[in-house]
Scaffold this motif. Sequence first.
Motif, PDB file in Angstrom:
ATOM      1  N   GLU A  72      -3.409   2.202  -0.678  1.00  0.00           N
ATOM      2  CA  GLU A  72      -2.340   2.318   0.308  1.00  0.00           C
ATOM      3  C   GLU A  72      -2.308   3.750   0.827  1.00  0.00           C
ATOM      4  OE1 GLU A  72      -0.587  -0.084   1.461  1.00  0.00           O
ATOM      5  OE2 GLU A  72      -0.753  -1.687  -0.032  1.00  0.00           O
ATOM      6  N   GLY A  73      -2.242   3.910   2.123  1.00  0.00           N
ATOM      7  CA  GLY A  73      -2.167   5.249   2.689  1.00  0.00           C
ATOM      8  C   GLY A  73      -2.745   5.286   4.086  1.00  0.00           C
ATOM      9  N   ARG A  74      -2.932   6.507   4.597  1.00  0.00           N
ATOM     10  CA  ARG A  74      -3.454   6.712   5.945  1.00  0.00           C
ATOM     11  C   ARG A  74      -4.677   7.612   5.890  1.00  0.00           C
ATOM     12  NH1 ARG A  74       0.835   9.378   9.569  1.00  0.00           N
ATOM     13  NH2 ARG A  74      -0.637   8.751  11.200  1.00  0.00           N
ATOM     14  N   GLN A  75      -5.631   7.367   6.786  1.00  0.00           N
ATOM     15  CA  GLN A  75      -6.786   8.261   6.876  1.00  0.00           C
ATOM     16  C   GLN A  75      -6.309   9.661   7.251  1.00  0.00           C
ATOM     17  OE1 GLN A  75      -9.007   5.905   9.782  1.00  0.00           O
ATOM     18  NE2 GLN A  75     -10.725   5.875   8.348  1.00  0.00           N
ATOM     19  N   LEU A  76      -6.923  10.657   6.629  1.00  0.00           N
ATOM     20  CA  LEU A  76      -6.546  12.034   6.910  1.00  0.00           C
ATOM     21  C   LEU A  76      -6.671  12.353   8.401  1.00  0.00           C
ATOM     22  CD1 LEU A  76      -5.764  14.905   5.967  1.00  0.00           C
ATOM     23  CD2 LEU A  76      -8.190  15.312   5.504  1.00  0.00           C
ATOM     24  N   GLN A  77      -7.692  11.807   9.064  1.00  0.00           N
ATOM     25  CA  GLN A  77      -7.848  12.110  10.489  1.00  0.00           C
ATOM     26  C   GLN A  77      -6.630  11.658  11.288  1.00  0.00           C
ATOM     27  OE1 GLN A  77     -11.206  10.221  12.301  1.00  0.00           O
ATOM     28  NE2 GLN A  77     -10.400   8.162  12.125  1.00  0.00           N
ATOM     29  N   ASN A  78      -6.023  10.533  10.904  1.00  0.00           N
ATOM     30  CA  ASN A  78      -4.846  10.045  11.619  1.00  0.00           C
ATOM     31  C   ASN A  78      -3.597  10.845  11.263  1.00  0.00           C
ATOM     32  OD1 ASN A  78      -6.339   8.037  12.897  1.00  0.00           O
ATOM     33  ND2 ASN A  78      -6.026   6.588  11.228  1.00  0.00           N
ATOM     34  N   LEU A  86      -2.417  18.798  14.756  1.00  0.00           N
ATOM     35  CA  LEU A  86      -3.468  19.791  14.989  1.00  0.00           C
ATOM     36  C   LEU A  86      -3.038  20.821  16.031  1.00  0.00           C
ATOM     37  CD1 LEU A  86      -6.691  17.577  15.016  1.00  0.00           C
ATOM     38  CD2 LEU A  86      -6.050  19.272  13.318  1.00  0.00           C
ATOM     39  N   PRO A  87      -3.340  22.129  15.813  1.00  0.00           N
ATOM     40  CA  PRO A  87      -3.909  22.672  14.568  1.00  0.00           C
ATOM     41  C   PRO A  87      -2.857  22.766  13.479  1.00  0.00           C
ATOM     42  CG  PRO A  87      -3.413  24.450  16.076  1.00  0.00           C
ATOM     43  CD  PRO A  87      -3.097  23.186  16.819  1.00  0.00           C
ATOM     44  N   VAL A  88      -3.293  22.706  12.217  1.00  0.00           N
ATOM     45  CA  VAL A  88      -2.369  22.848  11.094  1.00  0.00           C
ATOM     46  C   VAL A  88      -2.117  24.335  10.870  1.00  0.00           C
ATOM     47  CG1 VAL A  88      -1.994  22.376   8.647  1.00  0.00           C
ATOM     48  CG2 VAL A  88      -3.214  20.710  10.061  1.00  0.00           C
ATOM     49  N   LYS A  89      -0.866  24.754  11.035  1.00  0.00           N
ATOM     50  CA  LYS A  89      -0.540  26.183  10.968  1.00  0.00           C
ATOM     51  C   LYS A  89       0.008  26.610   9.609  1.00  0.00           C
ATOM     52  CE  LYS A  89       0.330  26.627  15.933  1.00  0.00           C
ATOM     53  NZ  LYS A  89      -0.844  27.480  16.165  1.00  0.00           N
ATOM     54  N   ASP A  90       0.458  25.661   8.794  1.00  0.00           N
ATOM     55  CA  ASP A  90       1.033  26.016   7.500  1.00  0.00           C
ATOM     56  C   ASP A  90      -0.083  26.230   6.477  1.00  0.00           C
ATOM     57  OD1 ASP A  90       3.390  26.143   5.576  1.00  0.00           O
ATOM     58  OD2 ASP A  90       2.189  24.527   4.704  1.00  0.00           O
ATOM     59  N   ALA A  91      -0.181  27.446   5.934  1.00  0.00           N
ATOM     60  CA  ALA A  91      -1.265  27.784   5.003  1.00  0.00           C
ATOM     61  C   ALA A  91      -1.216  26.926   3.750  1.00  0.00           C
ATOM     62  CB  ALA A  91      -1.187  29.265   4.634  1.00  0.00           C
ATOM     63  N   LYS A  98     -15.732  13.945   5.598  1.00  0.00           N
ATOM     64  CA  LYS A  98     -15.079  14.064   6.900  1.00  0.00           C
ATOM     65  C   LYS A  98     -13.674  13.495   6.742  1.00  0.00           C
ATOM     66  CE  LYS A  98     -17.302   9.759   8.450  1.00  0.00           C
ATOM     67  NZ  LYS A  98     -18.114   9.120   9.517  1.00  0.00           N
ATOM     68  N   SER A  99     -12.784  13.842   7.663  1.00  0.00           N
ATOM     69  CA  SER A  99     -11.383  13.436   7.512  1.00  0.00           C
ATOM     70  C   SER A  99     -11.211  11.920   7.566  1.00  0.00           C
ATOM     71  CB  SER A  99     -10.523  14.117   8.580  1.00  0.00           C
ATOM     72  OG  SER A  99     -11.036  13.899   9.872  1.00  0.00           O
ATOM     73  N   LEU A 141     -12.260  23.816   9.285  1.00  0.00           N
ATOM     74  CA  LEU A 141     -12.295  24.256  10.684  1.00  0.00           C
ATOM     75  C   LEU A 141     -11.614  23.241  11.599  1.00  0.00           C
ATOM     76  CD1 LEU A 141     -15.932  25.665  10.972  1.00  0.00           C
ATOM     77  CD2 LEU A 141     -13.811  26.968  10.813  1.00  0.00           C
ATOM     78  N   GLU A 142     -11.861  21.982  11.330  1.00  0.00           N
ATOM     79  CA  GLU A 142     -11.257  20.913  12.126  1.00  0.00           C
ATOM     80  C   GLU A 142      -9.726  21.015  12.092  1.00  0.00           C
ATOM     81  OE1 GLU A 142     -11.815  16.038  12.253  1.00  0.00           O
ATOM     82  OE2 GLU A 142     -12.202  17.154  10.412  1.00  0.00           O
ATOM     83  N   MET A 143      -9.173  21.297  10.923  1.00  0.00           N
ATOM     84  CA  MET A 143      -7.723  21.391  10.772  1.00  0.00           C
ATOM     85  C   MET A 143      -7.133  22.604  11.467  1.00  0.00           C
ATOM     86  SD  MET A 143      -6.505  20.353   6.979  1.00  0.00           S
ATOM     87  CE  MET A 143      -7.601  21.462   6.113  1.00  0.00           C
ATOM     88  N   THR A 144      -7.827  23.737  11.374  1.00  0.00           N
ATOM     89  CA  THR A 144      -7.215  25.004  11.783  1.00  0.00           C
ATOM     90  C   THR A 144      -7.524  25.421  13.218  1.00  0.00           C
ATOM     91  OG1 THR A 144      -9.073  26.181  10.758  1.00  0.00           O
ATOM     92  CG2 THR A 144      -7.071  25.904   9.428  1.00  0.00           C
TER      93      THR A 144
END
Length: 301
Positions: free
Chosen positions: A100-106, A112-117, A145-146, A209-212
């Motif tokens: 149960e859950g969601r793909q990280l890419q979704n 995006l971009p993720v700003k919280d360190a 990959k996400s 890199l994809e996240m930030t």
Amino acid sequence: MKEIKEIGDVEKHYEVLNMFGEGGQGDLFVGRDRSSGQKVALKLQKARDLGPDSVFRSAGEHLRTEGKRMMGLTGIQAIPEVIAMGTHRRRQCLVMEFIEGRQLQNVLLAALPVKDAGTVAAIIGQLCEILAEVHDRNLVHCDLKSENVIVQPDGRLRLIDMGHAVVEGEETDWARGTRGWASPEQSDACPAGRLTRRADIYGLGCILLEMTVMRLPYGGQDERAEEGTPVLPADRLAALPPGFASLALRMVRWEAAERPADVREVFDQLRCYLPQLGSRRPSKPLSPDPTEYYRTHQPRL
């Protein structure tokens, strides 16, 4: 190693329901155990096309090999459990734990971009913990990959799809992974000893890199990466968060030997950014929130 359970005709044991995912190695369906009612995931070999029967048989054997690799990871909670192997309308089929859950890419698409360190560190840190166990069993995932990461409702990450995985150091006879995330050494057949856990560190760096900065290195998916191509365009390079810039660029170095030696080294670089036990949620958390894991658990590395 535990043997995979053979069940013959899958439909005798499981009801095959809706398709929920599609990949190069197989299609994913939701299933239900006819006896217990338990929900399962079914990875089904692609339907035969107009090609020769030998190609179809080879694809089925590849799926069986994936199941055996996953059996070798039994006991790693973050890897879905393989329940059985069978056939469904002449196609090979893996029966697996349903997550149960969601793909990280979704999960990331809305932020995006993720700003919280702390959020960035929690995602990469959890993947380091998972990969440390995979690498300790001498396997390289080869398709980080996400899309292949599931975020459970409690923020815990799970890693799926072992279709490209190899024993570390073994010779490979075809390219593995997904363009954009695959390390340079995965792009062709690889001589014995050359494909190591540092290939997964490259994929992990791509997720960072994809996240930030919302870009993959060396041109991403647009074309096959070539040595000498800039890692990132100048504007994206300047946008890298200072705390992660040096680490991210080391993780995606063209030469594998120049990347961190293992995921424990990566984790140590992230440790100071991890959410502390008992700390508050980020002001704008992802949903589900990956920081919850470290806010409620001590790191395992």
